[in-house]
Design an enzyme around this catalytic site. Structure first.
Site, short mmCIF file in Angstrom:
data_model
loop_
_atom_site.label_atom_id
_atom_site.label_comp_id
_atom_site.label_asym_id
_atom_site.label_seq_id
_atom_site.Cartn_x
_atom_site.Cartn_y
_atom_site.Cartn_z
CE LYS A 1 -9.74 -10.62 0.54
NZ LYS A 1 -9.55 -10.59 2.20
CE LYS B 1 -4.12 -1.06 2.31
NZ LYS B 1 -5.81 -0.74 2.56
CE LYS C 1 -11.34 -0.76 -0.38
NZ LYS C 1 -10.33 0.45 -0.40
#
Ligand code: TRP
Length: 325
Positions: free
Chosen positions: A191, A110, A194
């Site tokens: 996965k 990130k 969002k």
């Protein structure tokens, strides 16, 4: 009975991956020793909008209640309502090292090596350690991506205990043994994350029935025509997992049911099952949204209960590290 703690971040909209992967599992086995936290302080580590954070925090708690978490049985609360989390983070910051935080995969991904990322993003795992350790948690149910953070929590607890005397229980991460890790419907190798990132691949809990059906009907399938779970059929496998999660039936039974059926019929069955499974949750959510006072009351009760445990831990911690009373 094990003390269980888990947290969920109010960033992005909750989707069926969260629902089948975490919320329903939490609701299925509710015990007074189980603690669930909406981690609003963690959501501040990347740029965000304050009004949106406030809204998403309440919204996520509402979905958890709509899923069936009973605030009279488990402890459900908002992280920032219990100030001890911030206080414990500072103390644990003085135990954690730059080296170990710098090795966290999530930070590296990130943060991307940019100097402009917040100190909070770097410090994220220490706040998570505070969450877990304040309640002397034994088990931490998480997704695989959080394994490293729970291991770090254990290391920090061990170092603290060694330096200041036996204080914290050493937690361990637990992972769901079966099924439901729901993948993105458009990119079944990722996965489900969002809807902002993958609107077609993500089914939000707040989506309406028509949208839910449309996204499932448009889900990526694989070449061939067999409804069978296998590594070279990630799209079909994901839909089988989703159907299994929605119906509670094993994948092997579902494969048998759909022997000889086409992808179209199969997807229709998945859509029916998901819509049917979510319908009562969506109804309950709408009821709770129209009664925000009841949600606030549940969260106040949860915070009061959490605080009494966290405050007791902090009395011990403060004394051990040499702070005056
Ligand atoms: N970092 C976790 C995630 O992104 C959320 C979280 C915060 C958490 N505090 C926690 C999970 C404590 C388990 C225990 O999913």
């Amino acid at each position: 009975m094990a003390r269980v703690f888990s947290g969920v971040k109010p960033s992005g909209k909750p989707h069926i991956g969260n629902y089948f992967g975490a919320f329903t599992r939490w609701a299925a086995d509710q015990q007074p020793e189980h603690i669930y936290c909406v981690v609003d302080l963690h959501a501040m580590t990347v740029p965000y909008d304050p009004a949106e954070l406030r809204e998403r925090t309440v919204d996520l708690a509402t979905w958890l209640l709509a899923t069936g978490l009973d605030p009279d049985v488990v402890t459900l609360f908002v992280q920032s309502h219990v100030r001890e989390h911030a206080e414990a983070t500072w103390i644990l910051d003085c135990v954690a090292t730059m080296g170990e935080l710098g090795r966290m995969t999530q930070f590296k991904e990130k943060g991307g090596g940019r100097d402009s990322v917040s100190v909070g993003l770097f410090n994220y795992p220490v706040l998570m350690a505070a969450d877990i350790l304040l309640y002397q948690s034994e088990e931490v149910p998480v997704g695989d991506d959080q394994r490293q953070h729970v291991e770090l929590t254990r290391d920090i607890a061990q170092r603290f205990n060694h330096r200041f005397g036996e204080t914290f229980t050493l937690p361990k991460a637990t992972f769901p043994t079966s099924g439901a890790r729901i993948m993105d419907l458009a990119h079944p190798d990722h996965k489900m994350s969002k809807s902002e990132d993958s609107p077609q691949g993500t089914i939000d809990l707040a989506d309406d029935e028509a949208t839910t059906r449309k996204k499932i009907m448009r889900a990526i399938t694989d070449s061939g025509s067999e409804v069978r779970a296998s590594e070279d059929k990630p799209g079909v496998t994901n839909l089988l997992d989703l159907l299994s999660a929605a119906t509670g039936r094993p994948v092997a039974d579902l494969e048998r049911d759909f022997e000889g059926a086409g992808y179209g019929d199969f997807k229709r069955a998945v859509a029916d099952a998901v819509v049917e499974r979510l319908q009562p949750v969506r109804t309950r959510y709408a009821e709770l949204r129209s009664d925000p006072a009841s949600v606030a009351e549940a969260l106040t009760k949860g915070a009061d209960r959490a605080r009494s445990t966290a405050a007791a831990t902090m009395v011990d911690v403060r004394a051990k590290v040499g702070l005056t009373a």
